[in-house]
Design a protein around this motif. Structure first.
Motif, PDB file in Angstrom:
ATOM      1  N   LEU A  73       0.831  -1.202   0.000  1.00  0.00           N
ATOM      2  CA  LEU A  73       0.000   0.000   0.000  1.00  0.00           C
ATOM      3  C   LEU A  73       0.868   1.256   0.000  1.00  0.00           C
ATOM      4  O   LEU A  73       0.530   2.254  -0.668  1.00  0.00           O
ATOM      5  N   SER A  74       1.973   1.240   0.700  1.00  0.00           N
ATOM      6  CA  SER A  74       2.881   2.398   0.697  1.00  0.00           C
ATOM      7  C   SER A  74       3.365   2.684  -0.718  1.00  0.00           C
ATOM      8  O   SER A  74       3.406   3.843  -1.156  1.00  0.00           O
ATOM      9  N   ALA A  75       3.734   1.638  -1.451  1.00  0.00           N
ATOM     10  CA  ALA A  75       4.190   1.805  -2.831  1.00  0.00           C
ATOM     11  C   ALA A  75       3.082   2.375  -3.700  1.00  0.00           C
ATOM     12  O   ALA A  75       3.320   3.263  -4.541  1.00  0.00           O
ATOM     13  N   ASN A  76       1.870   1.888  -3.494  1.00  0.00           N
ATOM     14  CA  ASN A  76       0.741   2.382  -4.284  1.00  0.00           C
ATOM     15  C   ASN A  76       0.501   3.867  -4.049  1.00  0.00           C
ATOM     16  O   ASN A  76       0.214   4.631  -4.990  1.00  0.00           O
ATOM     17  N   ILE A  77       0.594   4.294  -2.790  1.00  0.00           N
ATOM     18  CA  ILE A  77       0.383   5.711  -2.476  1.00  0.00           C
ATOM     19  C   ILE A  77       1.447   6.574  -3.158  1.00  0.00           C
ATOM     20  O   ILE A  77       1.140   7.638  -3.708  1.00  0.00           O
ATOM     21  N   LEU A  78       2.692   6.119  -3.136  1.00  0.00           N
ATOM     22  CA  LEU A  78       3.762   6.873  -3.808  1.00  0.00           C
ATOM     23  C   LEU A  78       3.512   6.963  -5.308  1.00  0.00           C
ATOM     24  O   LEU A  78       3.727   8.023  -5.925  1.00  0.00           O
ATOM     25  N   LEU A  79       3.045   5.864  -5.907  1.00  0.00           N
ATOM     26  CA  LEU A  79       2.731   5.882  -7.349  1.00  0.00           C
ATOM     27  C   LEU A  79       1.605   6.873  -7.655  1.00  0.00           C
ATOM     28  O   LEU A  79       1.651   7.608  -8.651  1.00  0.00           O
ATOM     29  N   GLN A  80       0.602   6.901  -6.770  1.00  0.00           N
ATOM     30  CA  GLN A  80      -0.507   7.840  -6.957  1.00  0.00           C
ATOM     31  C   GLN A  80      -0.064   9.289  -6.857  1.00  0.00           C
ATOM     32  O   GLN A  80      -0.687  10.188  -7.415  1.00  0.00           O
ATOM     33  N   LYS A  81       1.039   9.516  -6.154  1.00  0.00           N
ATOM     34  CA  LYS A  81       1.585  10.867  -6.026  1.00  0.00           C
ATOM     35  C   LYS A  81       2.544  11.201  -7.161  1.00  0.00           C
ATOM     36  O   LYS A  81       3.174  12.261  -7.167  1.00  0.00           O
ATOM     37  N   TYR A  98      -2.647  -8.940   2.709  1.00  0.00           N
ATOM     38  CA  TYR A  98      -1.637  -8.973   1.641  1.00  0.00           C
ATOM     39  C   TYR A  98      -2.312  -9.217   0.291  1.00  0.00           C
ATOM     40  O   TYR A  98      -2.017  -8.517  -0.698  1.00  0.00           O
ATOM     41  N   ASN A  99      -3.215 -10.191   0.241  1.00  0.00           N
ATOM     42  CA  ASN A  99      -3.892 -10.507  -1.025  1.00  0.00           C
ATOM     43  C   ASN A  99      -4.700  -9.319  -1.538  1.00  0.00           C
ATOM     44  O   ASN A  99      -4.722  -9.038  -2.740  1.00  0.00           O
ATOM     45  N   ALA A 103      -3.852  -7.312  -5.002  1.00  0.00           N
ATOM     46  CA  ALA A 103      -4.862  -7.203  -6.061  1.00  0.00           C
ATOM     47  C   ALA A 103      -5.079  -5.752  -6.473  1.00  0.00           C
ATOM     48  O   ALA A 103      -5.393  -5.466  -7.643  1.00  0.00           O
ATOM     49  N   ASN A 104      -4.889  -4.830  -5.542  1.00  0.00           N
ATOM     50  CA  ASN A 104      -5.107  -3.412  -5.828  1.00  0.00           C
ATOM     51  C   ASN A 104      -3.902  -2.731  -6.469  1.00  0.00           C
ATOM     52  O   ASN A 104      -3.993  -1.579  -6.895  1.00  0.00           O
ATOM     53  N   HIS A 105      -2.775  -3.435  -6.536  1.00  0.00           N
ATOM     54  CA  HIS A 105      -1.544  -2.801  -7.017  1.00  0.00           C
ATOM     55  C   HIS A 105      -1.449  -2.856  -8.530  1.00  0.00           C
ATOM     56  O   HIS A 105      -1.996  -3.744  -9.183  1.00  0.00           O
ATOM     57  N   LYS A 106      -0.728  -1.874  -9.087  1.00  0.00           N
ATOM     58  CA  LYS A 106      -0.474  -1.843 -10.526  1.00  0.00           C
ATOM     59  C   LYS A 106       0.521  -2.944 -10.870  1.00  0.00           C
ATOM     60  O   LYS A 106       1.684  -2.885 -10.506  1.00  0.00           O
ATOM     61  N   LEU A 107       0.062  -3.940 -11.605  1.00  0.00           N
ATOM     62  CA  LEU A 107       0.854  -5.149 -11.817  1.00  0.00           C
ATOM     63  C   LEU A 107       2.161  -4.906 -12.556  1.00  0.00           C
ATOM     64  O   LEU A 107       3.123  -5.643 -12.389  1.00  0.00           O
ATOM     65  N   GLU A 108       2.214  -3.848 -13.397  1.00  0.00           N
ATOM     66  CA  GLU A 108       3.445  -3.619 -14.151  1.00  0.00           C
ATOM     67  C   GLU A 108       4.606  -3.181 -13.261  1.00  0.00           C
ATOM     68  O   GLU A 108       5.756  -3.168 -13.688  1.00  0.00           O
ATOM     69  N   ASN A 109       4.317  -2.844 -12.045  1.00  0.00           N
ATOM     70  CA  ASN A 109       5.366  -2.401 -11.117  1.00  0.00           C
ATOM     71  C   ASN A 109       5.776  -3.486 -10.134  1.00  0.00           C
ATOM     72  O   ASN A 109       6.466  -3.212  -9.158  1.00  0.00           O
ATOM     73  N   ILE A 110       5.340  -4.746 -10.368  1.00  0.00           N
ATOM     74  CA  ILE A 110       5.638  -5.824  -9.451  1.00  0.00           C
ATOM     75  C   ILE A 110       6.636  -6.793 -10.073  1.00  0.00           C
ATOM     76  O   ILE A 110       6.499  -7.195 -11.232  1.00  0.00           O
ATOM     77  N   TYR A 111       7.641  -7.151  -9.279  1.00  0.00           N
ATOM     78  CA  TYR A 111       8.662  -8.103  -9.722  1.00  0.00           C
ATOM     79  C   TYR A 111       8.640  -9.297  -8.768  1.00  0.00           C
ATOM     80  O   TYR A 111       8.567  -9.136  -7.556  1.00  0.00           O
ATOM     81  N   HIS A 112       8.743 -10.497  -9.344  1.00  0.00           N
ATOM     82  CA  HIS A 112       8.652 -11.720  -8.559  1.00  0.00           C
ATOM     83  C   HIS A 112      10.042 -12.275  -8.276  1.00  0.00           C
ATOM     84  O   HIS A 112      10.870 -12.411  -9.191  1.00  0.00           O
ATOM     85  N   LEU A 113      10.285 -12.598  -7.018  1.00  0.00           N
ATOM     86  CA  LEU A 113      11.547 -13.205  -6.606  1.00  0.00           C
ATOM     87  C   LEU A 113      11.255 -14.656  -6.230  1.00  0.00           C
ATOM     88  O   LEU A 113      10.627 -14.924  -5.209  1.00  0.00           O
ATOM     89  N   LYS A 114      11.721 -15.587  -7.080  1.00  0.00           N
ATOM     90  CA  LYS A 114      11.361 -16.985  -6.876  1.00  0.00           C
ATOM     91  C   LYS A 114      12.541 -17.884  -6.541  1.00  0.00           C
ATOM     92  O   LYS A 114      12.420 -18.794  -5.747  1.00  0.00           O
TER      93      LYS A 114
END
Length: 523
Positions: A73-81, A98-99, A103-114
């Motif tokens: 959510l912190s990342a989302n708020i920064l993106l909105q700003k 978490y889920n 789900a509310n986050h902009k998916l293009e800004n998410i990176y998966h560490l597997k």
């Protein structure tokens, strides 16, 4: 300020969420608490990086629990700003919160560490200096060592040069006990919710926490007041309330007469520093019990001090057969507090003085502080421990406490628990003097003071504290309140001194000279 354990913090969260059941106030959901947490994190980041925020990229590493939800959510708020923020996740599913935030986050800004190999390639862009690394992988509930991709990621992040922030707790660090494992996030600052954690103040944790700040998220005030804790962090407001106001209609005897026992021809500066600190801390009368030539030197340095000779000195060697010492004078003089130790030396004569003093004072209510060579005498002659009790304050530094305990310590947690046990066993107040000083009570409580500076690591600093505590005891403060007030003011005076001089130049006498300013800052 109370320091709560992890179970207490979880109960506090739960009670806040359900608080309408107990106090008829508006119900608060878990989602609302996460919104408050994220808003607090973002506000801190924007304030910290106000002039450079547009050039920076904020990288959030989010675990699958509610700590990860805070980061998402912190990342989302920064993106909105309109700022640059990226999210790195380890799992595609986790807690309910978490889920929802994922789900509310902009998916293009998410990176998966597997896995390790793919992750290290993905993380290579973080080597740029204009990156802020934010750890929201695991919060305060972690109770096992990190492994796998979590551990590998933290090792990698720790090697990066960017500014590092941990949300609530550095991942890998336990809140309430000794940490297992070496994969622990090294934070430049920790943004902790509502309360600091006990582990913040244990020496082992210092390399993982350079600083910390509290983010308020509106947890139940009623529950906070009702919930007890054995661990406390000293704040300015709490210390200010301890201070006893001086009466306009008063005289020197109103503020107590204290005796400082110690000082030799080679170490008379110790007792002089303690005596001057006692006067600066408000005591009405200060006497020193030391050899005649030492007393004369102390008086020449501090004319306000009086010299006594309760003890019969015999060339600083073993006592003779014609001992003219009248120990009853320690009580007949109506001293309100006595300290023994600074410059005392360690020999059979000094042992006799300490033995006699403890023996006499155990029949009275006169408080006694034991420091320096007094502590070393107890370590050398363990039979003296049985004479310690409710009217005693001990003020060891770590090496002195190790000697008292009769063993070395594996780590800071081991030392903390040993000091707590010592205070309980001997029914006394123990002040462990360190970069973060701790005061232990007979009831098992721990009070923590972060006031002070590394500039205070200088000869005589402990003698100054001895004088201050003894002064407050003489003025009528309880053992605990005297220790709390003195430790806090001692550290504050040191901070003021460093601002005038510098850490390298600070001397013990500079601390004394700034006790008055420290008092002023409490007003």
């Amino acid at each position: 300020m109370k320091i709560f354990s992890v179970p207490q913090l979880k109960l506090w969260d739960k009670r806040t969420i359900n608080q309408n059941q107990v106090d008829n106030s508006a119900k608060v959901s878990s989602a609302v608490l996460i919104e408050r947490a994220a808003s607090g994190v973002v506000d801190w980041l924007l304030n910290k990086f106000s002039s450079t925020k547009d050039e920076l990229t904020f990288h959030f590493f989010c675990g699958p629990g509610n700590n990860g939800a805070d980061g998402l959510l912190s990342a989302n708020i920064l993106l909105q700003k309109g700022l640059k923020a990226k999210v790195w996740i380890f799992k595609e599913s986790g807690s309910v919160d978490y889920n929802r935030e994922l789900a509310n986050h902009k998916l293009e800004n998410i990176y998966h560490l597997k896995n390790k190999n793919d992750s290290l390639k993905t993380l290579s862009e973080l080597a740029e200096p204009d990156n802020i690394i934010i750890d929201s992988i695991f919060g305060n509930g972690l109770n096992k060592k990190l492994s796998g991709i979590f551990a590998e990621t933290i090792y990698y992040l720790n090697d990066l040069a960017g500014f590092k922030v941990a949300i609530d707790m550095p991942s890998g660090l336990f809140a309430d006990d000794e940490t297992i494992g070496k994969a622990i996030f090294k934070a430049d600052t920790v943004l902790t919710f509502e309360k600091p954690k006990l582990s913040f103040f244990v020496e082992d944790s210092q390399k993982f926490i350079k600083s910390w700040n509290i983010i308020k998220i509106g947890l139940s005030k009623h529950f906070e007041e009702d919930l007890s804790s054995d661990n406390h962090y000293l704040t300015k407001n709490e210390i200010a309330k301890l201070k006893i106001p001086r009466n306009k209609i008063s005289h020197k005897n109103t503020y107590g007469h204290v005796l400082l026992v110690g000082g030799t021809k080679d170490k008379f500066g110790c007792i002089a520093l303690a005596a001057k600190a006692a006067l600066r801390s408000g005591c009405g009368l200060v006497s020193v019990d030391c050899p005649l030539e030492v007393g004369a030197k102390v008086i020449s340095m501090i004319p306000e001090v009086m010299a006594e000779q309760v003890f019969h000195y015999t060339n600083n060697n073993k006592d003779d057969d014609d001992d003219k010492t009248d120990y009853s004078r320690w009580t007949d003089k109506n001293y309100h507090a006595i300290a023994i130790g600074p410059g005392l030396e360690i020999n059979l004569l000094a042992k006799e003085r300490l033995f006699a003093l403890l023996n006499v004072l155990n029949m009275t209510d006169i408080p006694i502080l034991i420091d320096a060579d007094g502590l070393n005498l107890i370590a050398r002659y363990p039979e003296l421990k049985s004479m310690l009790g409710r009217n005693c304050i001990l003020t060891p530094h770590p090496k002195e406490f190790s000697r008292l305990a009769g063993r070395s310590f594996d780590n800071g947690w081991d030392e903390l628990k040993a000091a707590q046990d010592f205070a309980i066993t001997h029914k006394l107040v123990l002040v462990l003097k360190k970069s973060v000083s701790m005061i232990f009570t007979p009831e098992g409580k721990i009070y923590i003071s972060e006031r002070g500076t590394h500039g205070m690591a200088t000869a005589g600093s402990g003698d100054v504290l001895t004088g201050m505590i003894t002064s407050f005891l003489g003025q009528g403060y309880t053992q605990l309140d005297a220790a709390l007030l003195a430790v806090y003011l001692h550290g504050l005076a040191g901070e003021i001194g460093v601002n005038i001089f510098c850490a390298e130049s600070l001397m013990a006498s500079d601390i004394i000279d700034n006790i008055s300013a420290a008092f002023g800052m409490l007003s």
